[in-house]
Design a protein around this motif. Sequence first.
Motif, mmCIF file in Angstrom:
data_model
loop_
_atom_site.group_PDB
_atom_site.id
_atom_site.type_symbol
_atom_site.label_atom_id
_atom_site.label_comp_id
_atom_site.label_asym_id
_atom_site.label_seq_id
_atom_site.Cartn_x
_atom_site.Cartn_y
_atom_site.Cartn_z
ATOM 1 N N VAL A 1 9.957 13.655 -3.687
ATOM 2 C CA VAL A 1 10.033 13.583 -2.230
ATOM 3 C C VAL A 1 9.571 12.203 -1.745
ATOM 4 N N ALA A 2 8.498 11.671 -2.352
ATOM 5 C CA ALA A 2 7.993 10.353 -1.959
ATOM 6 C C ALA A 2 9.010 9.256 -2.280
ATOM 7 N N ARG A 3 9.644 9.331 -3.449
ATOM 8 C CA ARG A 3 10.668 8.339 -3.793
ATOM 9 C C ARG A 3 11.835 8.421 -2.825
ATOM 10 N N SER A 4 12.227 9.644 -2.464
ATOM 11 C CA SER A 4 13.309 9.816 -1.514
ATOM 12 C C SER A 4 12.927 9.230 -0.160
ATOM 13 N N ALA A 5 11.686 9.430 0.265
ATOM 14 C CA ALA A 5 11.221 8.877 1.542
ATOM 15 C C ALA A 5 11.292 7.356 1.527
ATOM 16 N N CYS A 6 10.906 6.750 0.413
ATOM 17 C CA CYS A 6 10.983 5.291 0.289
ATOM 18 C C CYS A 6 12.424 4.813 0.414
ATOM 19 N N HIS A 7 13.340 5.532 -0.224
ATOM 20 C CA HIS A 7 14.749 5.155 -0.157
ATOM 21 C C HIS A 7 15.268 5.263 1.279
ATOM 22 N N HIS A 8 14.923 6.357 1.974
ATOM 23 C CA HIS A 8 15.370 6.534 3.355
ATOM 24 C C HIS A 8 14.805 5.426 4.240
ATOM 25 N N ALA A 9 13.524 5.087 4.046
ATOM 26 C CA ALA A 9 12.907 4.046 4.875
ATOM 27 C C ALA A 9 13.547 2.692 4.625
#
Length: 426
Positions: free
Chosen positions: A227-235
């Motif tokens: 989830v954290a990696r996905s959040a970084c990608h979205h940001a």
Amino acid sequence: MAQLQATDLRGVARLATQATVSISRVAEGVHQSVLGTMGLQGGEKPGSTRGLTGLVYQSIRGVTRLVDAGLQAGLSRLEPFFATDEGDGTTAVRWERQAVIAALNGVMGDRLHHDGNPLCTHMGWYQRGLPLNTRALADTGSAPGKVLVLVHGLCMNDLQWRHDGHDHGEHLARELGYTPVYLRYNTGLHTSDNGAALSAALDALVAAWPVPVTEIAVVAHSMGGLVARSACHHAASAAAAGRAGKAEAANPVSAAAGTWLPLLRHLVFLGTPHHGAPLERAGQWVHVLLGSSAYSRPFARLARLRSAGITDLRYGHVLNADWEGRDRFRKEPDRRTPVPLPSRVACHAVAATLASRRSLAAETLVGDGLVPLNSALGVHDDPARTLVFARSRQAVFYGMGHLAMLGDAAVARQLVRWLAPPAPKT
């Protein structure tokens, strides 16, 4: 009953309704499988019966839905007469209730979300089991600019960061001066959906923080790392769109999206299945085996109850493109789009294995009981998929299980060493 809240009654009633409907479909499927061996045709849909038999099953489901509608309406009117206070977040009753709800959301949280079930968990920030109160932090002056974000794993919640009397968030607050904030979220949703929501929540957190945020560190356990990696990608994607002028043209509000990412200094993964977990793949094989026989095929519906979050763990999905337009229950090869670690962020990986240090073969095969060692370290046979952690930012702990790393003193010391500011040059 002491653990139940007023809305829990509606949630349980809705689950009972869905269970009855699902069981009737399984029973009808078995019934039709038997009739099919006699050469009798079924209904219009696969696994359905026809004639009087089909009418009986349809009636069961219709009456069940009517009962559900009545219960939902009646219980909704009664809810205002019951107390909704959940206490101070420290009682065993509250902990046990939240643990049950977290497990339920992990297994079928996508279904709870789709149905609007009151038992569905909604993403939010917490401290000591209560919603984060930034105004109180401002009034007490207990909010420095260093923010520590803790993201839990599948079927867990923010309260379960306390393990064997230890909490990594509290420990890092004492040792390094961070203010810990704990994410609570529905782990049954797709990891990419949770990632997008986390990115937005971090933007809102930075905007609401009582003082300017100078540093963010994220410690994520298990699924929380995806989830954290996905959040970084979205940001990063939102920031790139903003720089290109697309965000302002399409939606002025989105121009500020991803502003938290430049503040991220450390990202620590604790037992994260970057390349998947074997147990989900075992669930996939159960689905395949149940579907191999006409008699067992109706029971394959049971295997399809596992949530989107669980099926995302098959290979470690972090993007919408990893699952959109595909049958997530169908066995197929890994088709993920490679997503590297975020740039200009110190990324650290903690991996554990139940094996001893001397059992190299065992540590590769066993892992921490849930996540293989190579998956936790980001290692993949395809170099394009390998996540490159610097050697100094990897730590392997032997004789340790997946949950034990949450309360282990050696892991806590490693976190302090990684997150501590560099010593001043002399």
